[in-house]
Design a protein around this motif. Structure first.
Motif, PDB file in Angstrom:
ATOM      1  N   GLN A 109       8.049  -8.079  -5.152  1.00 48.37           N
ATOM      2  CA  GLN A 109       9.106  -8.929  -5.707  1.00 48.37           C
ATOM      3  C   GLN A 109       9.658  -8.357  -6.658  1.00 48.37           C
ATOM      4  O   GLN A 109      11.154  -8.562  -6.915  1.00 48.37           O
ATOM      5  CB  GLN A 109       8.767 -10.518  -5.950  1.00 48.37           C
ATOM      6  N   ALA A 110       9.092  -7.990  -7.865  1.00 46.51           N
ATOM      7  CA  ALA A 110       9.636  -7.212  -9.180  1.00 46.51           C
ATOM      8  C   ALA A 110      10.543  -5.967  -8.719  1.00 46.51           C
ATOM      9  O   ALA A 110      11.365  -5.825  -9.090  1.00 46.51           O
ATOM     10  CB  ALA A 110       8.557  -7.020  -9.938  1.00 46.51           C
ATOM     11  N   GLU A 111       9.834  -5.284  -7.794  1.00 45.66           N
ATOM     12  CA  GLU A 111      10.507  -3.977  -7.230  1.00 45.66           C
ATOM     13  C   GLU A 111      11.974  -4.205  -6.561  1.00 45.66           C
ATOM     14  O   GLU A 111      12.723  -3.666  -6.650  1.00 45.66           O
ATOM     15  CB  GLU A 111       9.913  -2.943  -6.342  1.00 45.66           C
ATOM     16  N   LEU A 112      11.923  -5.312  -5.690  1.00 40.45           N
ATOM     17  CA  LEU A 112      13.080  -5.894  -4.956  1.00 40.45           C
ATOM     18  C   LEU A 112      14.174  -6.251  -5.903  1.00 40.45           C
ATOM     19  O   LEU A 112      15.327  -5.979  -5.742  1.00 40.45           O
ATOM     20  CB  LEU A 112      12.761  -6.885  -4.006  1.00 40.45           C
ATOM     21  N   THR A 165       8.405   7.050  -2.092  1.00 43.53           N
ATOM     22  CA  THR A 165       9.682   7.395  -1.909  1.00 43.53           C
ATOM     23  C   THR A 165      10.327   7.147  -0.670  1.00 43.53           C
ATOM     24  O   THR A 165      11.227   6.212  -0.309  1.00 43.53           O
ATOM     25  CB  THR A 165      10.111   8.787  -2.443  1.00 43.53           C
ATOM     26  N   ALA A 166       9.478   7.906   0.430  1.00 40.17           N
ATOM     27  CA  ALA A 166       9.885   7.542   1.812  1.00 40.17           C
ATOM     28  C   ALA A 166       9.806   6.189   2.433  1.00 40.17           C
ATOM     29  O   ALA A 166      10.677   5.773   3.172  1.00 40.17           O
ATOM     30  CB  ALA A 166       9.010   8.541   2.589  1.00 40.17           C
ATOM     31  N   ALA A 167       8.837   5.255   1.837  1.00 38.80           N
ATOM     32  CA  ALA A 167       8.451   4.167   2.210  1.00 38.80           C
ATOM     33  C   ALA A 167       9.598   3.111   1.724  1.00 38.80           C
ATOM     34  O   ALA A 167      10.239   2.278   2.562  1.00 38.80           O
ATOM     35  CB  ALA A 167       7.115   3.651   1.851  1.00 38.80           C
ATOM     36  N   TRP A 168       9.964   3.491   0.582  1.00 40.60           N
ATOM     37  CA  TRP A 168      11.253   2.325  -0.074  1.00 40.60           C
ATOM     38  C   TRP A 168      12.346   2.830   0.693  1.00 40.60           C
ATOM     39  O   TRP A 168      13.393   1.973   1.011  1.00 40.60           O
ATOM     40  CB  TRP A 168      11.537   2.786  -1.324  1.00 40.60           C
ATOM     41  N   LYS A 169      12.850   4.024   1.186  1.00 37.81           N
ATOM     42  CA  LYS A 169      13.875   4.560   1.840  1.00 37.81           C
ATOM     43  C   LYS A 169      13.847   3.665   3.073  1.00 37.81           C
ATOM     44  O   LYS A 169      15.017   3.280   3.662  1.00 37.81           O
ATOM     45  CB  LYS A 169      14.168   5.802   1.824  1.00 37.81           C
ATOM     46  N   GLU A 170      12.847   3.584   3.735  1.00 33.85           N
ATOM     47  CA  GLU A 170      12.751   2.757   5.140  1.00 33.85           C
ATOM     48  C   GLU A 170      13.108   1.579   4.823  1.00 33.85           C
ATOM     49  O   GLU A 170      14.021   0.818   5.724  1.00 33.85           O
ATOM     50  CB  GLU A 170      11.281   2.911   5.653  1.00 33.85           C
ATOM     51  N   GLY A 203       0.939  -1.206  -0.024  1.00 37.07           N
ATOM     52  CA  GLY A 203       0.020   0.018  -0.002  1.00 37.07           C
ATOM     53  C   GLY A 203       0.923   1.130   0.003  1.00 37.07           C
ATOM     54  O   GLY A 203       0.640   2.200  -0.805  1.00 37.07           O
ATOM     55  N   ALA A 204       1.711   1.223   0.955  1.00 38.07           N
ATOM     56  CA  ALA A 204       2.473   2.545   0.896  1.00 38.07           C
ATOM     57  C   ALA A 204       3.633   2.634  -0.081  1.00 38.07           C
ATOM     58  O   ALA A 204       4.025   3.583  -0.694  1.00 38.07           O
ATOM     59  CB  ALA A 204       3.332   2.792   2.321  1.00 38.07           C
ATOM     60  N   LEU A 205       4.040   1.347  -0.427  1.00 36.24           N
ATOM     61  CA  LEU A 205       5.391   1.361  -1.512  1.00 36.24           C
ATOM     62  C   LEU A 205       4.809   1.735  -2.606  1.00 36.24           C
ATOM     63  O   LEU A 205       5.721   2.172  -3.635  1.00 36.24           O
ATOM     64  CB  LEU A 205       5.956  -0.224  -1.318  1.00 36.24           C
ATOM     65  N   SER A 206       3.583   1.534  -3.009  1.00 40.74           N
ATOM     66  CA  SER A 206       3.197   1.892  -4.313  1.00 40.74           C
ATOM     67  C   SER A 206       2.219   3.237  -4.544  1.00 40.74           C
ATOM     68  O   SER A 206       1.967   3.555  -5.540  1.00 40.74           O
ATOM     69  CB  SER A 206       2.185   0.643  -5.015  1.00 40.74           C
TER      70      SER A 206
END
Length: 267
Positions: free
Chosen positions: A201-204, A172-177, A163-166
């Motif tokens: 998984q694709a983003e990782l 942006t902030a969520a992925w930094k976490e 939810g937050a990552l997309s």
């Protein structure tokens, strides 16, 4: 010369050839046939069947006491569960969608702030099971303790984080976490990542291509977890089947028993 004489000569030559090879060479040949011992990743055990959360005893190695136990049981690595608090503001180690198993009113992890409010996540404690009284740890805190125990970190980013990552507002902030603690430590600490959510998984794979779990930590148990835990011996046939396939690493709910069972079966 008779056929019998030929056979006798062949047998003699074979004996001479075997004797001419040093015993150490025979030992090396035999050792080469032994399956290499896999690394063992500890998992916490989560009930199967209907309403598993009602029986969950919070055994996941997401807190420091659980990590210490996994190390004492012979694990080489551990699987931990990464969640995000409200708007992706803090990456934390927790396996359930909600605060089920923690003190306080039950709420979704994604609805709570880390420190703000009287029902914040940081101040809650594990309410049952062997790690009762333990707190929820941040991803950074968890990675640091995993490293201090000499363990490999295997991170599962839970689907709830999507939810937050997309979300364009928070992504942006969520992925930094999630990504920053990994990047900060990966040169000095072995860290693997994966998610059961296909988009995450694709983003990782795009953000951390060299750290993907891939074929690592293959699941090896053959019996579904329940509370109280079923006997470890029910897993033996599956353990042997997987070991025969020479995996680099396996994941089990029984690291102590698996390690004892493994003795003498690999090299």
């Amino acid at each position: 010369m008779t056929i019998r004489t030929n056979a006798a000569i062949a047998a003699s030559l074979a004996a001479i050839t075997w004797a001419a090879v040093p015993p150490s060479a025979h030992a090396r040949t035999d050792a080469a046939r032994v399956v290499a011992c896999p690394q063992v990743f500890g998992h916490g055990g989560y009930p199967s069947g209907s309403n598993p959360w009602d029986r969950d005893k919070i055994r996941q190695p997401n807190n420091v006491r659980a990590l210490d136990d996994q190390k004492a049981w012979g694990a080489d690595g551990v699987e931990g569960d990464v969640q995000l608090t409200r708007h992706g503001t803090k990456a934390v180690m927790w396996h359930n969608t909600t605060t089920n198993g923690l003190t306080g009113t039950r709420k979704n992890i994604t609805a709570l702030w880390w420190t703000a409010g009287s029902d914040n996540l940081r101040d809650r404690r594990v309410a049952r099971g062997p790690y009762q009284g333990e707190q929820v740890y941040t991803l950074r805190q968890w990675l640091d303790h995993v490293r201090s125990r000499g363990l490999v970190a295997l991170l599962e980013v839970k689907p709830e984080a999507r939810g937050a990552l997309s979300d364009p507002t928070y992504a942006t902030a969520a992925w930094k976490e999630i990504s920053d603690p990994i990047v900060e430590r990966q040169a000095a600490q072995r860290i693997l990542v994966y998610s059961k959510d296909s988009w995450i998984q694709a983003e990782l794979a795009r953000r951390h291509p060299g750290l993907l779990k891939g074929s690592e930590a293959r699941w090896t148990d053959g019996v579904g977890w329940e509370e109280p835990p079923p006997a470890w011996s029910g897993n033996v046939n599956r353990w042997q089947q997987v070991l025969n396939e020479a995996p680099k690493s396996v994941m089990t709910n029984y690291p102590r028993e698996y390690r004892a069972w493994l003795a003498g079966k690999c090299g």
